[in-house]
Design a protein around this motif. Structure first.
Motif, mmCIF file in Angstrom:
data_model
loop_
_atom_site.group_PDB
_atom_site.id
_atom_site.type_symbol
_atom_site.label_atom_id
_atom_site.label_comp_id
_atom_site.label_asym_id
_atom_site.label_seq_id
_atom_site.Cartn_x
_atom_site.Cartn_y
_atom_site.Cartn_z
ATOM 1 N N ASP A 166 0.835 -1.117 0.069
ATOM 2 C CA ASP A 166 -0.010 -0.032 0.022
ATOM 3 C C ASP A 166 0.884 1.065 0.020
ATOM 4 O O ASP A 166 1.604 1.524 0.836
ATOM 5 C CB ASP A 166 -0.887 0.021 1.183
ATOM 6 N N GLY A 167 0.872 1.957 -1.029
ATOM 7 C CA GLY A 167 1.749 3.315 -1.362
ATOM 8 C C GLY A 167 2.384 3.644 -0.280
ATOM 9 O O GLY A 167 3.490 4.227 -0.120
ATOM 10 N N ASP A 168 1.729 4.225 0.742
ATOM 11 C CA ASP A 168 2.037 4.953 1.959
ATOM 12 C C ASP A 168 1.983 4.292 3.506
ATOM 13 O O ASP A 168 1.123 4.515 4.070
ATOM 14 C CB ASP A 168 1.514 6.362 1.934
ATOM 15 N N VAL A 169 2.808 3.394 3.562
ATOM 16 C CA VAL A 169 2.772 2.490 4.839
ATOM 17 C C VAL A 169 2.896 3.507 6.107
ATOM 18 O O VAL A 169 2.343 3.433 7.084
ATOM 19 C CB VAL A 169 3.935 1.430 4.787
ATOM 20 N N PRO A 170 4.073 4.535 6.015
ATOM 21 C CA PRO A 170 4.271 5.130 6.946
ATOM 22 C C PRO A 170 3.090 5.940 7.576
ATOM 23 O O PRO A 170 2.789 6.001 8.842
ATOM 24 C CB PRO A 170 5.496 6.063 6.663
ATOM 25 N N SER A 171 2.192 6.608 6.638
ATOM 26 C CA SER A 171 1.195 7.344 6.992
ATOM 27 C C SER A 171 -0.136 6.292 7.818
ATOM 28 O O SER A 171 -0.546 6.634 8.394
ATOM 29 C CB SER A 171 0.453 8.232 6.084
ATOM 30 N N ARG A 172 0.048 5.130 7.247
ATOM 31 C CA ARG A 172 -0.899 4.272 7.744
ATOM 32 C C ARG A 172 -0.681 4.015 9.186
ATOM 33 O O ARG A 172 -1.260 3.828 10.228
ATOM 34 C CB ARG A 172 -1.116 2.836 6.852
ATOM 35 N N VAL A 173 0.680 3.622 9.504
ATOM 36 C CA VAL A 173 1.218 3.396 10.837
ATOM 37 C C VAL A 173 1.038 4.719 11.588
ATOM 38 O O VAL A 173 0.511 4.472 12.842
ATOM 39 C CB VAL A 173 2.534 2.963 10.709
ATOM 40 N N ARG A 174 1.255 5.697 10.890
ATOM 41 C CA ARG A 174 1.096 7.113 11.934
ATOM 42 C C ARG A 174 -0.514 6.932 12.420
ATOM 43 O O ARG A 174 -0.837 7.586 13.497
ATOM 44 C CB ARG A 174 1.375 8.351 11.242
ATOM 45 N N GLU A 175 -1.543 6.742 11.561
ATOM 46 C CA GLU A 175 -3.212 6.661 11.943
ATOM 47 C C GLU A 175 -3.174 5.653 13.021
ATOM 48 O O GLU A 175 -3.764 6.189 14.038
ATOM 49 C CB GLU A 175 -3.645 6.292 10.521
ATOM 50 N N LEU A 176 -2.317 4.482 13.094
ATOM 51 C CA LEU A 176 -2.459 3.463 13.973
ATOM 52 C C LEU A 176 -1.781 3.960 15.442
ATOM 53 O O LEU A 176 -2.450 3.623 16.658
ATOM 54 C CB LEU A 176 -2.021 2.158 13.564
ATOM 55 N N ALA A 177 -0.674 4.828 15.361
ATOM 56 C CA ALA A 177 0.076 5.222 16.432
ATOM 57 C C ALA A 177 0.619 6.480 16.412
ATOM 58 O O ALA A 177 1.855 6.642 15.880
ATOM 59 C CB ALA A 177 1.180 4.103 16.646
ATOM 60 N N PRO A 178 -0.266 7.485 16.572
ATOM 61 C CA PRO A 178 -0.009 8.633 16.276
ATOM 62 C C PRO A 178 1.256 9.409 17.161
ATOM 63 O O PRO A 178 2.053 10.259 16.443
ATOM 64 C CB PRO A 178 -1.280 9.558 16.858
ATOM 65 N N ALA A 179 1.493 8.811 18.253
ATOM 66 C CA ALA A 179 2.667 9.447 19.118
ATOM 67 C C ALA A 179 3.911 8.558 18.495
ATOM 68 O O ALA A 179 5.043 8.899 19.256
ATOM 69 C CB ALA A 179 2.247 9.115 20.397
ATOM 70 N N GLY A 180 3.903 7.641 17.472
ATOM 71 C CA GLY A 180 4.979 6.920 17.192
ATOM 72 C C GLY A 180 4.685 5.609 17.691
ATOM 73 O O GLY A 180 4.138 5.230 18.898
ATOM 74 N N VAL A 181 5.878 4.767 17.467
ATOM 75 C CA VAL A 181 5.822 3.293 17.991
ATOM 76 C C VAL A 181 7.191 3.194 19.090
ATOM 77 O O VAL A 181 8.229 4.093 18.550
ATOM 78 C CB VAL A 181 5.937 2.372 16.820
ATOM 79 N N ASP A 182 7.041 2.301 19.759
ATOM 80 C CA ASP A 182 8.290 2.022 20.869
ATOM 81 C C ASP A 182 9.330 1.431 20.069
ATOM 82 O O ASP A 182 10.701 1.596 20.556
ATOM 83 C CB ASP A 182 7.795 1.530 22.117
ATOM 84 N N ALA A 183 9.350 0.616 19.227
ATOM 85 C CA ALA A 183 10.211 -0.060 18.533
ATOM 86 C C ALA A 183 9.900 -0.403 17.011
ATOM 87 O O ALA A 183 8.774 -0.761 16.703
ATOM 88 C CB ALA A 183 10.715 -1.404 19.220
ATOM 89 N N VAL A 184 10.792 -0.456 16.130
ATOM 90 C CA VAL A 184 10.400 -1.019 14.753
ATOM 91 C C VAL A 184 11.467 -2.054 14.360
ATOM 92 O O VAL A 184 12.710 -1.985 14.760
ATOM 93 C CB VAL A 184 10.536 0.136 13.622
#
Length: 343
Positions: free
Chosen positions: A196-214
């Motif tokens: 899906d073209g824009d994975v980062p923005s999809r992840v930001r929707e799910l975790a607006p404050a960022g994720v603790d680990a990638v």
């Protein structure tokens, strides 16, 4: 000593999977401090796919016997080794040499497989399980209640990683192709289509404050996106460069680029951390400590399999003589779980 022949699969050079060769010889003896393992299961990992192309960053010169890890019964013990080990089921991480009916290893490098875990189950979590456990608990040091992003959540390492993370009470977002999404939802993982073209923005929707680990095995551009998705104090663990699998040119360069980036990012004063995970790190400096960590971590993974926290997924099981077919299957990207070779 067993009178059977030693059967090995040899990688003669940069060849298609069909170019693998089968070699027979006498079963070797165990030297001082060594054991002979009669292989019950070995597997196809990303490393062999890279080695076939001459792209694994520290592979030995051709020809050699590939095979990153194995599980089997101890057939013979050498001088200085507890003779009671004979007949016990063990696992070993060897990097090369496991695609063989019999493998000689230092007894100190063998880890006992507990009763109740089969050879094929154990095989699926040797390299993948140690990698997942160490990245999760030794590098990222995740805690219950945190949120992590796992790239390739349907893959070998990714599928073990998401299960271990859920068992630790961690919320998991996993990128995968759509055919893996239903299985991920069943594991209580939030799936994201990596195409899906824009994975980062999809992840930001799910975790607006960022994720603790990638956890990123993709390399290239993905590592930069991963870094930017971290919450303050978060940790990026890069562990490969799958996106450059089919590239030509220097095999060290993609890894060197990631190492340079992680070094640079760690100098920034934002409390975030970046690591490039290498399963062999520290072995040259302190072999005993390395072995102790390996034993402890693999024991944790085997215990998780026994409890049912981790379900080992076996994509296919083929005999050693069909290693070419197994490698072709693993590279096809059409299977879910580990391709396992048996004697």
């Amino acid at each position: 000593m067993d009178s059977a022949h030693l059967v090995q699969v040899v990688l003669p050079g940069i060849v298609e999977p069909e170019g693998l060769q089968i070699r027979q010889a006498a079963v070797p003896d165990a030297g001082p401090g060594q054991i002979v393992i009669a292989m019950e299961a070995t597997g196809v990992s990303f490393a062999e796919q890279q080695m076939r192309r001459g792209r694994y960053y520290d592979q030995p010169p051709f020809p050699f016997v590939p095979g990153y890890d194995l599980v089997g019964r101890v057939l013979a013990t050498g001088p200085g080794v507890d003779p009671n080990l004979a007949g016990r089921r063990v696992a070993a991480l060897v990097k090369v040499g496991a695609w063989a009916s019999h493998v000689v290893v230092d007894a100190e490098d063998a880890v006992l497989v507990p009763d109740g875990v089969s050879a094929t189950e154990a095989e699926t979590v040797v390299v993948n399980g140690i990698t997942a456990w160490q990245m999760l608990h030794r590098r990222a040091r995740v805690r219950a209640g945190q949120t992590v992003l796992v790239h390739g959540a349907g893959g070998g390492v990714g599928s073990v990683l998401v299960q271990l993370a859920r068992a630790a009470g961690v919320k998991v977002i996993g990128t995968a192709s759509p055919r893996h999404h239903e299985a991920l939802r069943e594991l209580d993982v939030i799936p994201v289509d990596y195409r899906d073209g824009d994975v980062p923005s999809r992840v930001r929707e799910l975790a607006p404050a960022g994720v603790d680990a990638v956890f990123d095995h993709v390399g290239g551009r993905s590592v930069i996106d991963s870094w930017h998705l971290l919450a303050p104090g978060g940790t990026l663990v890069a562990y490969g460069s799958a996106s450059t699998r089919d590239d030509t040119g220097s095999k060290q360069w993609p890894v060197m680029k990631i190492l340079a980036r992680t070094w640079l990012w760690n100098t920034l004063p934002n409390g975030r951390h970046a690591h490039f995970y290498n399963i062999w790190a520290g072995r040259a400096l302190n072999k005993n400590r390395f072995r102790a960590c390996l034993r402890a971590d693999l024991a944790e993974v085997f215990a998780a399999v026994r409890r049912g926290d981790v379900t080992a997924r076996i994509a296919a099981q083929l005999p050693l003589a069909k290693a070419a077919e197994a490698l072709r299957l693993a590279e096809s990207g059409t299977v879910s779980g580990k391709v396992v070779l048996t004697p």
